[in-house]
Design an enzyme around this catalytic site. Structure first.
Site, short mmCIF file in Angstrom:
data_model
loop_
_atom_site.label_atom_id
_atom_site.label_comp_id
_atom_site.label_asym_id
_atom_site.label_seq_id
_atom_site.Cartn_x
_atom_site.Cartn_y
_atom_site.Cartn_z
CD GLU A 119 25.02 104.68 -58.35
OE1 GLU A 119 26.00 105.44 -58.53
OE2 GLU A 119 24.22 104.82 -57.42
CG ASP A 156 21.60 103.19 -57.17
OD1 ASP A 156 22.63 102.55 -57.24
OD2 ASP A 156 21.53 104.43 -57.35
CD GLU A 215 20.37 104.62 -52.87
OE1 GLU A 215 21.50 105.01 -52.63
OE2 GLU A 215 19.49 105.35 -53.34
CD GLN A 224 15.93 107.10 -53.33
OE1 GLN A 224 15.16 107.84 -52.75
NE2 GLN A 224 17.21 107.37 -53.42
#
Ligand SMILES: *[C@@H]1O[C@H](CO)[C@@H](O)[C@H](O)[C@H]1NC(C)=O
Length: 326
Positions: free
Chosen positions: A105, A107, A109, A122
């Site tokens: 993953e 990310d 966010e 984030q």
């Protein structure tokens, strides 16, 4: 003097626009399909932009039509304004639906906030199911991301991951030998979602989504999916078009990144002495950064456990440390 200054500014502007500026923009249908949220996803008439909304019934999201092995992936995003506590907007890569136990993953966010306080971003990376080691960093921004569209991009190669905001690199994750399988190394899909993160997103869950202000609407456009699409069954990549991607950070960009991190980074797992008594092996601890974060949050970054309440940091994705002043 004036002319020189002008030339210098023009040169800086060209350099800052980076090497990802000419990549083709996909229409929504070429690149993506709705994942959930029925009417809460709306495709605009031009076919190039969509909005995702969250209301008391559901959030919404979309997923790329293809799985990719490496590449440059980007979307322009405008976040909902005003009271957005508890709201999470995510733009990320994952293969969690194919690899339940050892997924990868990458990310972005976006964590909503109470009125008058800005969104925080984030970033995080997992590899081969390394969910017990969160590698979160958090930042505030030099603009209000609910005012207008801004470009958020992920560059992923076999040796590094770079997160960009408007072509400014904000984080570089270099693959180190000691990270082992924790560096994402299997094909992933792109996702964008909006959802209710009341339990953790704002001040560790203190401020929840208030549906009086719903729907919360996030806009997405300018989709770039410049990667090597792989066969979902064989999973073997048949190409690697990251070969012609500029993957080196220029000196100017490195300066921009360092300046961004000095001014805007509010949390880094590498300095979180409550979660990691010994920082994960890839961390390069910078004493000046440690000092700066410690002034900001002496408990998390100072290693002093005197004021450390029992309930702090149970949740690896808790987002409370930078919010203590609320
Ligand atoms: C990934 O994790 C599995 C166990 O879940 C392990 O067998 C495998 O060696 C790991 N791969 C890498 C590259 O570390």
């Amino acid at each position: 003097m004036g002319l020189l200054y002008f030339l210098l500014l023009s040169l800086l502007a060209v350099m800052a626009s980076g090497s990802h500026g000419n990549l083709p923009i996909f229409s929504f249908d070429e690149g993506y399909t709705q994942l959930f949220g029925d009417d809460n996803m709306v495709i605009f008439k031009d076919g190039k932009s969509v909005h995702l909304s969250l209301d008391e019934r559901t959030g919404s999201g979309f997923v790329s039509n293809d799985l990719y092995f490496h590449g440059f992936f980007s979307a322009s995003i405008k976040l909902p304004a005003d009271y957005t506590a508890g709201v999470v907007v995510a733009f990320y890569m994952s293969n969690g639906d194919m690899f339940k136990r050892n997924h990868d993953e990458i990310d972005f966010e976006f964590l909503g906030n109470i009125r008058g306080r800005d969104w925080r971003i984030q970033t995080n990376v997992y590899g081969n199911g390394s969910t017990s080691i969160g590698r979160e960093e958090r930042y505030n921004l030099w603009f209000d991301p609910s005012d207008d569209f801004h470009q958020y991009s992920i560059l992923w190669t076999d040796s590094q991951i770079i997160f960009y905001v408007d072509n400014v690199p904000i984080r570089e994750v270099k693959r180190t030998e000691s990270m082992g399988g924790d560096f994402p190394s299997k094909p992933m899909s792109l996702y964008a979602t909006i959802w209710d993160g009341s339990d953790w997103a704002t001040n560790g869950g203190k401020y929840r989504v208030n549906y009086k202000y719903a729907p919360y609407i996030a806009h997405f456009s300018d989709f770039i999916l410049h990667g090597c699409a792989v066969d979902p069954i064989e999973l073997s990549p048949s190409c690697d078009n990251t070969a012609n991607l500029e993957t080196e950070i220029t000196t100017l960009q490195r300066n921009q990144m360092e300046s961004f991190r000095r001014k805007h980074m509010t949390y880094s797992y590498c300095y979180d002495q409550i979660r990691y008594k010994i920082p994960p092996s890839e961390c390069v601890v910078n004493p000046a950064e440690a000092k700066r974060l410690k002034v900001y949050d002496p408990v998390t970054f100072g290693g002093s456990r005197r004021h450390h309440g029992k309930h702090r940091r149970r949740h690896s994705r808790s987002a409370e440390s930078e919010d203590e002043s609320i």
